[in-house]
Design a protein around this motif. Structure first.
Motif, PDB file in Angstrom:
ATOM      1  N   UNK A   2       0.825  -1.202   0.000  1.00  0.00           N
ATOM      2  CA  UNK A   2       0.000   0.000   0.000  1.00  0.00           C
ATOM      3  C   UNK A   2       0.862   1.256   0.000  1.00  0.00           C
ATOM      4  N   UNK A   3       2.006   1.174   0.671  1.00  0.00           N
ATOM      5  CA  UNK A   3       2.897   2.316   0.702  1.00  0.00           C
ATOM      6  C   UNK A   3       3.419   2.634  -0.703  1.00  0.00           C
ATOM      7  N   UNK A   4       3.711   1.586  -1.490  1.00  0.00           N
ATOM      8  CA  UNK A   4       4.180   1.793  -2.860  1.00  0.00           C
ATOM      9  C   UNK A   4       3.095   2.416  -3.726  1.00  0.00           C
ATOM     10  N   UNK A   5       1.856   1.964  -3.540  1.00  0.00           N
ATOM     11  CA  UNK A   5       0.746   2.522  -4.308  1.00  0.00           C
ATOM     12  C   UNK A   5       0.541   3.988  -3.956  1.00  0.00           C
ATOM     13  N   UNK A   6       0.521   4.296  -2.675  1.00  0.00           N
ATOM     14  CA  UNK A   6       0.339   5.685  -2.242  1.00  0.00           C
ATOM     15  C   UNK A   6       1.483   6.557  -2.755  1.00  0.00           C
ATOM     16  N   UNK A   7       2.688   6.034  -2.701  1.00  0.00           N
ATOM     17  CA  UNK A   7       3.842   6.778  -3.210  1.00  0.00           C
ATOM     18  C   UNK A   7       3.680   7.074  -4.700  1.00  0.00           C
ATOM     19  N   UNK A   8       3.209   6.085  -5.462  1.00  0.00           N
ATOM     20  CA  UNK A   8       2.994   6.280  -6.904  1.00  0.00           C
ATOM     21  C   UNK A   8       1.901   7.326  -7.150  1.00  0.00           C
ATOM     22  N   UNK A   9       0.817   7.272  -6.397  1.00  0.00           N
ATOM     23  CA  UNK A   9      -0.254   8.259  -6.551  1.00  0.00           C
ATOM     24  C   UNK A   9       0.270   9.664  -6.233  1.00  0.00           C
ATOM     25  N   UNK A  10       1.032   9.780  -5.172  1.00  0.00           N
ATOM     26  CA  UNK A  10       1.603  11.084  -4.801  1.00  0.00           C
ATOM     27  C   UNK A  10       2.530  11.611  -5.899  1.00  0.00           C
ATOM     28  N   UNK A  11       3.306  10.715  -6.493  1.00  0.00           N
ATOM     29  CA  UNK A  11       4.192  11.112  -7.584  1.00  0.00           C
ATOM     30  C   UNK A  11       3.386  11.607  -8.787  1.00  0.00           C
ATOM     31  N   UNK A  12       2.300  10.927  -9.087  1.00  0.00           N
ATOM     32  CA  UNK A  12       1.479  11.317 -10.230  1.00  0.00           C
ATOM     33  C   UNK A  12       0.769  12.644  -9.980  1.00  0.00           C
ATOM     34  N   UNK A  13       0.344  12.885  -8.756  1.00  0.00           N
ATOM     35  CA  UNK A  13      -0.249  14.182  -8.423  1.00  0.00           C
ATOM     36  C   UNK A  13       0.798  15.278  -8.579  1.00  0.00           C
ATOM     37  N   UNK A  14       1.993  15.026  -8.079  1.00  0.00           N
ATOM     38  CA  UNK A  14       3.081  16.000  -8.181  1.00  0.00           C
ATOM     39  C   UNK A  14       3.419  16.296  -9.643  1.00  0.00           C
ATOM     40  N   UNK A  15       3.285  15.285 -10.500  1.00  0.00           N
ATOM     41  CA  UNK A  15       3.583  15.445 -11.925  1.00  0.00           C
ATOM     42  C   UNK A  15       2.429  16.093 -12.690  1.00  0.00           C
ATOM     43  N   UNK A  16       1.330  16.366 -12.010  1.00  0.00           N
ATOM     44  CA  UNK A  16       0.192  17.021 -12.653  1.00  0.00           C
ATOM     45  C   UNK A  16      -0.682  16.108 -13.489  1.00  0.00           C
ATOM     46  N   UNK A  17      -0.589  14.806 -13.257  1.00  0.00           N
ATOM     47  CA  UNK A  17      -1.400  13.856 -14.029  1.00  0.00           C
ATOM     48  C   UNK A  17      -2.865  13.961 -13.631  1.00  0.00           C
ATOM     49  N   UNK A  18      -3.128  14.231 -12.364  1.00  0.00           N
ATOM     50  CA  UNK A  18      -4.470  14.556 -11.874  1.00  0.00           C
ATOM     51  C   UNK A  18      -4.299  15.420 -10.633  1.00  0.00           C
ATOM     52  N   UNK A 300      -2.235   2.323 -15.461  1.00  0.00           N
ATOM     53  CA  UNK A 300      -1.817   0.925 -15.378  1.00  0.00           C
ATOM     54  C   UNK A 300      -0.648   0.727 -14.418  1.00  0.00           C
ATOM     55  N   UNK A 301       0.184   1.763 -14.225  1.00  0.00           N
ATOM     56  CA  UNK A 301       1.258   1.653 -13.241  1.00  0.00           C
ATOM     57  C   UNK A 301       0.695   1.430 -11.844  1.00  0.00           C
ATOM     58  N   UNK A 302      -0.376   2.139 -11.518  1.00  0.00           N
ATOM     59  CA  UNK A 302      -1.008   1.981 -10.215  1.00  0.00           C
ATOM     60  C   UNK A 302      -1.686   0.615 -10.122  1.00  0.00           C
ATOM     61  N   UNK A 303      -2.425   0.237 -11.165  1.00  0.00           N
ATOM     62  CA  UNK A 303      -3.139  -1.040 -11.137  1.00  0.00           C
ATOM     63  C   UNK A 303      -2.180  -2.217 -11.061  1.00  0.00           C
ATOM     64  N   UNK A 304      -1.060  -2.122 -11.768  1.00  0.00           N
ATOM     65  CA  UNK A 304      -0.078  -3.212 -11.736  1.00  0.00           C
ATOM     66  C   UNK A 304       0.533  -3.370 -10.331  1.00  0.00           C
ATOM     67  N   UNK A 305       0.781  -2.262  -9.658  1.00  0.00           N
ATOM     68  CA  UNK A 305       1.306  -2.342  -8.291  1.00  0.00           C
ATOM     69  C   UNK A 305       0.337  -3.079  -7.377  1.00  0.00           C
ATOM     70  N   UNK A 306      -0.941  -2.847  -7.572  1.00  0.00           N
ATOM     71  CA  UNK A 306      -1.953  -3.519  -6.754  1.00  0.00           C
ATOM     72  C   UNK A 306      -1.989  -5.011  -7.064  1.00  0.00           C
ATOM     73  N   UNK A 307      -1.955  -5.367  -8.341  1.00  0.00           N
ATOM     74  CA  UNK A 307      -2.025  -6.781  -8.733  1.00  0.00           C
ATOM     75  C   UNK A 307      -0.793  -7.559  -8.296  1.00  0.00           C
ATOM     76  N   UNK A 308       0.354  -6.897  -8.291  1.00  0.00           N
ATOM     77  CA  UNK A 308       1.619  -7.589  -8.026  1.00  0.00           C
ATOM     78  C   UNK A 308       1.931  -7.737  -6.543  1.00  0.00           C
ATOM     79  N   UNK A 309       1.100  -7.158  -5.713  1.00  0.00           N
ATOM     80  CA  UNK A 309       1.368  -7.200  -4.275  1.00  0.00           C
ATOM     81  C   UNK A 309       1.251  -8.598  -3.711  1.00  0.00           C
ATOM     82  N   UNK A 310       2.056  -8.889  -2.714  1.00  0.00           N
ATOM     83  CA  UNK A 310       2.005 -10.210  -2.047  1.00  0.00           C
ATOM     84  C   UNK A 310       0.766 -10.299  -1.161  1.00  0.00           C
TER      85      UNK A 310
END
Length: 310
Positions: A2-18, A300-310
């Motif tokens: 979950x930390x990786x997913x949140x980190x990715x979302x934060x990065x995408x917000x910072x990049x102006x993706x949404x 898909x980067x976010x979705x893949x992180x969710x699918x690949x989680x243990x």
């Protein structure tokens, strides 16, 4: 994970993706929610609990897809039946309900002068679409618009009433409804919030089976818990398509044991019955810009992180 997913979302917000996102993850029998970035940059409104989002095509599974899965599970509707048994005005005697549910037809979704048509003309045009050279997977709104019209014939009721009686009331989803709504996260800067983003669904209103629903994280948590636990969804983690080019469940995309559906405005939901995990992502990625191809890669980067989680 979950930390990786949140980190990715934060990065995408910072990049102006949404501008911001509401994210929820279900694991070990409970939900965890995060509210990140801004919901409405124009007024500096931060993302927070209780926000209403335009679900776009996630509406397909929340509405029509769930009702048809109920009918299939209960043995009340044979999905091998022809569309024309319910929509005799349509030109599709060779197309089945299964093929519509899995986007496995040869229908050409292009409608000339679509934006000049009124609601009745648009509906009529969808009954007489051109055909592609051969049947192959092609994700298209027209499949679920036709399924929505089919349900209205089956129940002899408007689609909004059907969804209310079949899904929203029984599951106590009190924050889900067709737009327009009075208060929602804006999907485009400078345009009135609460107006349906999708032009076909905006025109068809409560009759649209492809998009047009607004909802909240809370309601979607209720919704996904039913898919994780209820008998009607027990057999959905398998391929229902009769084509070889793309595996699909009934209404859902199928990636291994994960089922998901995405929405144009920047939304997706996904669930895994075997792992008893699920995720909700709601954003207004169309607020500043609409770069669809790039968005698919970012999403898909976010979705893949969710699918690949243990």
């Amino acid at each position: 994970m979950r930390e990786l997913v949140i980190q990715k979302i934060e990065q995408q917000i910072e990049a102006g993706i949404y501008p911001g996102a509401s994210f929820a993850y279900y694991r070990d029998g409970e939900w965890s929610d995060w509210y990140l970035g801004e919901a409405n940059p124009e007024i500096g409104e931060q993302t927070c609990q209780g926000l209403v989002y335009d679900l776009a095509s996630v509406s397909k599974v929340v509405g029509v897809g769930t009702v048809l899965t109920f009918l299939w599970h209960q043995g009340e509707l044979d999905i091998e039946k022809s569309v024309t048994e319910f929509l005799p005005d349509s030109d599709y005697p060779d197309i089945t309900i299964r093929q519509l549910l899995t986007h496995a037809t040869d229908l050409d979704p292009y409608i000339p002068n679509r934006d000049q048509l009124n609601a009745e003309e648009l509906k009529e045009a969808m009954f007489h679409l051109n055909r592609r050279e051969k049947r192959a997977f092609l994700y298209s709104d027209v499949h679920f618009l036709l399924l929505g019209f089919l349900l209205e014939r089956y129940f002899d009721k408007d689609l909004d009433q059907i969804l209310q009686e079949q899904v929203l009331d029984p599951w106590k989803m009190k924050e889900t409804r067709f737009g327009p709504v009075t208060c929602a996260v804006p999907t485009v800067r400078g345009q009135k919030a609460g107006v349906v983003h999708d032009p076909k669904a905006r025109l068809l209103g409560r009759h649209a089976g492809s998009a047009g629903l607004f909802s909240t994280v809370k309601d979607l948590e209720i919704f996904l818990e039913h898919y994780l636990q209820d008998d009607f969804a027990a057999d959905l983690s398998q391929n229902f398509s009769d084509l070889d080019d793309k595996e699909r469940s009934l209404a859902w995309n199928l990636e291994g044991e994960w089922l998901d559906h995405t929405g144009y405005t920047g939304t997706f939901i996904m669930w895994n019955r075997k792992k008893q995990e699920a995720a909700i992502f709601l954003s207004n990625r169309t607020y500043e810009k609409d770069e669809r191809s790039q968005w698919i890669l970012d999403r898909n980067q976010v979705m893949d992180l969710i699918r690949e989680a243990d």
